[in-house]
Design an enzyme around this catalytic site. Sequence first.
Site, PDB file in Angstrom:
ATOM      1  N   ILE A 192       0.825  -1.253   0.114  1.00 31.82           N
ATOM      2  CA  ILE A 192       0.150   0.014  -0.001  1.00 31.82           C
ATOM      3  C   ILE A 192       0.828   1.285   0.056  1.00 31.82           C
ATOM      4  O   ILE A 192       0.589   2.167  -0.769  1.00 31.82           O
ATOM      5  CB  ILE A 192      -1.112  -0.060   1.125  1.00 31.82           C
ATOM      6  CG1 ILE A 192      -2.300   1.015   0.984  1.00 31.82           C
ATOM      7  CG2 ILE A 192      -0.579   0.033   2.470  1.00 31.82           C
ATOM      8  CD1 ILE A 192      -2.980   0.668  -0.279  1.00 31.82           C
ATOM      9  N   ASP A 193       1.846   1.398   0.912  1.00 28.24           N
ATOM     10  CA  ASP A 193       2.778   2.414   0.951  1.00 28.24           C
ATOM     11  C   ASP A 193       4.063   2.297   1.694  1.00 28.24           C
ATOM     12  O   ASP A 193       4.291   1.054   2.092  1.00 28.24           O
ATOM     13  CB  ASP A 193       1.958   3.744   1.435  1.00 28.24           C
ATOM     14  CG  ASP A 193       2.000   3.808   2.993  1.00 28.24           C
ATOM     15  OD1 ASP A 193       2.066   2.881   3.635  1.00 28.24           O
ATOM     16  OD2 ASP A 193       1.757   4.844   3.404  1.00 28.24           O
ATOM     17  N   PRO A 194       5.221   2.831   1.397  1.00 24.01           N
ATOM     18  CA  PRO A 194       6.438   2.652   1.808  1.00 24.01           C
ATOM     19  C   PRO A 194       6.485   2.493   3.232  1.00 24.01           C
ATOM     20  O   PRO A 194       5.666   2.728   4.070  1.00 24.01           O
ATOM     21  CB  PRO A 194       7.228   3.687   1.409  1.00 24.01           C
ATOM     22  CG  PRO A 194       6.623   4.545   0.486  1.00 24.01           C
ATOM     23  CD  PRO A 194       5.035   4.280   0.810  1.00 24.01           C
ATOM     24  N   LYS A 245       0.172   5.787   5.164  1.00 26.14           N
ATOM     25  CA  LYS A 245      -1.008   6.252   4.496  1.00 26.14           C
ATOM     26  C   LYS A 245      -1.123   7.657   4.635  1.00 26.14           C
ATOM     27  O   LYS A 245      -2.045   7.962   4.153  1.00 26.14           O
ATOM     28  CB  LYS A 245      -2.164   5.424   4.853  1.00 26.14           C
ATOM     29  CG  LYS A 245      -2.023   4.090   4.225  1.00 26.14           C
ATOM     30  CD  LYS A 245      -3.326   3.367   4.657  1.00 26.14           C
ATOM     31  CE  LYS A 245      -3.095   1.989   5.484  1.00 26.14           C
ATOM     32  NZ  LYS A 245      -4.323   1.364   5.790  1.00 26.14           N
TER      33      LYS A 245
END
Length: 218
Positions: free
Chosen positions: A67-69, A131
């Site tokens: 979803i994100d780093p 997020k």
Amino acid sequence: MNSVTVSHAPYTITYHDDWEPVMSQLVEFYNEVASWLLRDETSPIPDKFFIQLKQPLRNKRVCVCGIDPYPKDGTGVPFESPNFTKKSIKEIASSISRLTGVIDYKGYNLNIIDGVIPWNYYLSCKLGETKSHAIYWDKISKLLLQHITKHVSVLYCLGKTDYSNIRAKLESPVTTIVGYHPAARDRQFEKDRSFEIINVLLELDNKAPINWAQGFIY
């Protein structure tokens, strides 16, 4: 490799030819939101936001999408952890270890496996806050993932909640698996057999299976 300039850091984006069809839109969208993103200290640093655009797409069969780093120490390469301390990549490695029987390893990197592109839906977050940049990246995220799915046979999304409506965002008819996130509670990821299932799906599509053991670092 080609490059384009943008009005804010990283100022230059270097990319492989395979990304050419989306670059002008990417530049436009990034210039719209960069000043908001860059108010924060970010993970990864801006120079590494677009590092995966150096990857060709024509030789990829599978996209493994987070979803994100990592909220700290993001490298720009999804799931990468040079000192192998991050829970997500350790869980992925142990899942592949159970599948392949490889046990003596010091790390794991999805980015070194033939046919695989690891990807994060959002390309940055505020340092320490997952997020936190979702709203800024949304248009770019959709644009880039749609482009990737024109090239791969299987999209494997890690995160049942985050990706519950992912199919609605995609235009290409790509086979999509939505599995548990490696950091999911109650060890749900351990029971997930998606890496095995991906190879079954590739065979059904007359494509070569992925050699997941290639990702191990010794």
